[in-house]
Design a protein around this motif. Structure first.
Motif, PDB file in Angstrom:
ATOM      1  N   TYR A   1       0.826  -1.203   0.000  1.00  0.00           N
ATOM      2  CA  TYR A   1       0.000   0.000   0.000  1.00  0.00           C
ATOM      3  C   TYR A   1       0.864   1.259   0.000  1.00  0.00           C
ATOM      4  O   TYR A   1       1.954   1.268   0.583  1.00  0.00           O
ATOM      5  N   PRO A   2       0.376   2.341  -0.628  1.00  0.00           N
ATOM      6  CA  PRO A   2       1.071   3.618  -0.479  1.00  0.00           C
ATOM      7  C   PRO A   2       1.260   3.925   1.005  1.00  0.00           C
ATOM      8  O   PRO A   2       0.340   3.734   1.819  1.00  0.00           O
ATOM      9  N   LEU A   3       2.450   4.378   1.368  1.00  0.00           N
ATOM     10  CA  LEU A   3       2.767   4.516   2.787  1.00  0.00           C
ATOM     11  C   LEU A   3       1.873   5.514   3.499  1.00  0.00           C
ATOM     12  O   LEU A   3       1.626   5.374   4.705  1.00  0.00           O
TER      13      LEU A   3
ATOM     14  N   GLU B   1      12.683   5.744  -2.408  1.00  0.00           N
ATOM     15  CA  GLU B   1      11.763   6.447  -3.292  1.00  0.00           C
ATOM     16  C   GLU B   1      10.375   6.553  -2.656  1.00  0.00           C
ATOM     17  O   GLU B   1       9.734   7.616  -2.719  1.00  0.00           O
ATOM     18  N   ALA B   2       9.909   5.467  -2.056  1.00  0.00           N
ATOM     19  CA  ALA B   2       8.594   5.509  -1.408  1.00  0.00           C
ATOM     20  C   ALA B   2       8.611   6.407  -0.175  1.00  0.00           C
ATOM     21  O   ALA B   2       7.653   7.145   0.081  1.00  0.00           O
ATOM     22  N   ILE B   3       9.685   6.348   0.594  1.00  0.00           N
ATOM     23  CA  ILE B   3       9.787   7.204   1.774  1.00  0.00           C
ATOM     24  C   ILE B   3       9.713   8.673   1.370  1.00  0.00           C
ATOM     25  O   ILE B   3       8.972   9.473   1.964  1.00  0.00           O
ATOM     26  N   ALA B   4      10.472   9.029   0.346  1.00  0.00           N
ATOM     27  CA  ALA B   4      10.465  10.423  -0.118  1.00  0.00           C
ATOM     28  C   ALA B   4       9.109  10.810  -0.696  1.00  0.00           C
ATOM     29  O   ALA B   4       8.607  11.920  -0.458  1.00  0.00           O
ATOM     30  N   ARG B   5       8.508   9.913  -1.451  1.00  0.00           N
ATOM     31  CA  ARG B   5       7.238  10.228  -2.113  1.00  0.00           C
ATOM     32  C   ARG B   5       6.105  10.428  -1.112  1.00  0.00           C
ATOM     33  O   ARG B   5       5.306  11.375  -1.244  1.00  0.00           O
TER      34      ARG B   5
ATOM     35  N   ASP C   1      22.675   7.040  -4.538  1.00  0.00           N
ATOM     36  CA  ASP C   1      21.913   8.287  -4.546  1.00  0.00           C
ATOM     37  C   ASP C   1      20.460   8.024  -4.173  1.00  0.00           C
ATOM     38  O   ASP C   1      19.850   7.049  -4.629  1.00  0.00           O
ATOM     39  N   THR C   2      19.904   8.895  -3.352  1.00  0.00           N
ATOM     40  CA  THR C   2      18.488   8.820  -2.998  1.00  0.00           C
ATOM     41  C   THR C   2      17.931  10.242  -2.984  1.00  0.00           C
ATOM     42  O   THR C   2      18.687  11.210  -2.855  1.00  0.00           O
ATOM     43  N   PRO C   3      16.603  10.381  -3.070  1.00  0.00           N
ATOM     44  CA  PRO C   3      15.998  11.707  -2.967  1.00  0.00           C
ATOM     45  C   PRO C   3      15.902  12.215  -1.531  1.00  0.00           C
ATOM     46  O   PRO C   3      15.487  13.359  -1.317  1.00  0.00           O
ATOM     47  N   LEU C   4      16.288  11.395  -0.574  1.00  0.00           N
ATOM     48  CA  LEU C   4      16.146  11.764   0.835  1.00  0.00           C
ATOM     49  C   LEU C   4      17.224  12.753   1.247  1.00  0.00           C
ATOM     50  O   LEU C   4      18.408  12.559   0.948  1.00  0.00           O
ATOM     51  N   LYS C   5      16.831  13.789   1.972  1.00  0.00           N
ATOM     52  CA  LYS C   5      17.731  14.884   2.337  1.00  0.00           C
ATOM     53  C   LYS C   5      18.292  14.767   3.747  1.00  0.00           C
ATOM     54  O   LYS C   5      19.268  15.442   4.088  1.00  0.00           O
ATOM     55  N   GLN C   6      17.664  13.946   4.595  1.00  0.00           N
ATOM     56  CA  GLN C   6      18.118  13.836   5.982  1.00  0.00           C
ATOM     57  C   GLN C   6      18.345  12.367   6.336  1.00  0.00           C
ATOM     58  O   GLN C   6      17.490  11.707   6.929  1.00  0.00           O
ATOM     59  N   LEU C   7      19.517  11.875   5.954  1.00  0.00           N
ATOM     60  CA  LEU C   7      19.930  10.514   6.275  1.00  0.00           C
ATOM     61  C   LEU C   7      20.967  10.563   7.382  1.00  0.00           C
ATOM     62  O   LEU C   7      21.963  11.281   7.267  1.00  0.00           O
ATOM     63  N   TYR C   8      20.755   9.793   8.439  1.00  0.00           N
ATOM     64  CA  TYR C   8      21.648   9.831   9.586  1.00  0.00           C
ATOM     65  C   TYR C   8      22.142   8.423   9.891  1.00  0.00           C
ATOM     66  O   TYR C   8      21.341   7.502  10.101  1.00  0.00           O
TER      67      TYR C   8
END
Length: 258
Positions: free
Chosen positions: A40-42, A64-68, A88-95
């Motif tokens: 399911y869409p998150l 991709e799903a997390i960002a979307r 590479d990912t679209p996510l801006k805050q990876l820790y």
């Protein structure tokens, strides 16, 4: 604490107004032909304040799903060694998180603890606590000898979310080992028992089964029930969207349909 079952290995944890997703999955890994349960869409499961990832494999980390569905700025925490493996990912805050490191997320505290990956890749289990409750999420860990240490430092637990499918695969290594790369039903119950968990919530089963590439162990529900009864562990075999509400009495766990 309210714990909602997401597809595959995912769960959503709510503590007060704080909401955390662990290993949420929407995009089915292309290696496999089809999913054996709906994905399911998150955002169907509601918004979250942060995402915890046990490891970088595509059935656990779906950037991709997390960002979307959660937004590119959502904080995402994963093993520090995984940062160089995800590309590479679209996510801006990876820790990146070290073993034993903890973070505050609203009214919750999350701690990265030991896990053993079936392929030798970096992995953690996540301990999440708040509101007087404690949860541990095992990702797709194998059996290891750190359960007692985890209980001593962070337990006992109200609920343990553990993989149960004892997957045997043929896509990693030549020749293939023929050995499980995750906990099986009896091992998951044993882990919950050693951790002092009141309840076992099985994860990491049903969705993927594609012999001979990826084989789930047989007779899962029956073996889980038998082993849990033998050990005196409560078993919560939840369907996707089902929740356990631990917010009341410590011994009262209510299964609800959202």
């Amino acid at each position: 604490m309210i714990v909602t079952k997401l597809p595959w290995a995912g769960v959503k944890v709510e503590i007060g107004t704080t909401r955390i997703a662990i290993d949420p999955l929407y995009n089915f890994p292309p290696r496999y032909e089809r999913s054996h349960e709906p994905l399911y869409p998150l955002d169907v499961f509601g918004k979250v304040d942060a995402v915890l990832i046990t490891h970088h494999h595509p059935d656990h980390f779906d950037p991709e799903a997390i960002a979307r569905f959660y937004g590119e700025e959502i904080p995402v925490y994963l093993p520090v060694e995984s940062l160089k493996l995800i590309g590479d990912t679209p996510l801006k805050q990876l820790y990146g998180m070290e073993l034993g490191q903890s973070i505050r997320i609203g009214s919750a505290k999350a701690i990265a603890v030991f896990a053993m990956d079936g392929f030798g890749d970096p992995q953690v289990s996540w301990v999440v606590e708040g509101g007087g409750k404690r949860l541990i999420h095992g990702g797709d860990t194998l059996w290891h000898g750190h359960w007692w240490n985890i209980k001593s430092v962070h337990g006992p637990f109200d609920i343990a979310c553990m993989p149960v499918n004892a997957a045997i695969v043929e896509f990693r290594g030549n020749p293939p080992s023929g050995q499980p790369i995750t906990l099986g039903p009896e091992q998951a119950v044993a882990a919950a028992y050693v951790l002092g968990a009141k309840t076992l919530l099985p994860i990491h089963y049903r969705t993927i089964h594609q012999p001979p590439l990826y084989c789930e162990t047989p007779d899962l529900p029956e073996r889980l029930h038998a082993s849990a009864a033998e050990r005196g562990i409560k078993l919560a075999l939840l369907d996707t969207h089902d929740s356990l509400d631990l917010s009341g009495d410590a011994e009262a766990i209510e299964q609800v349909r959202q």
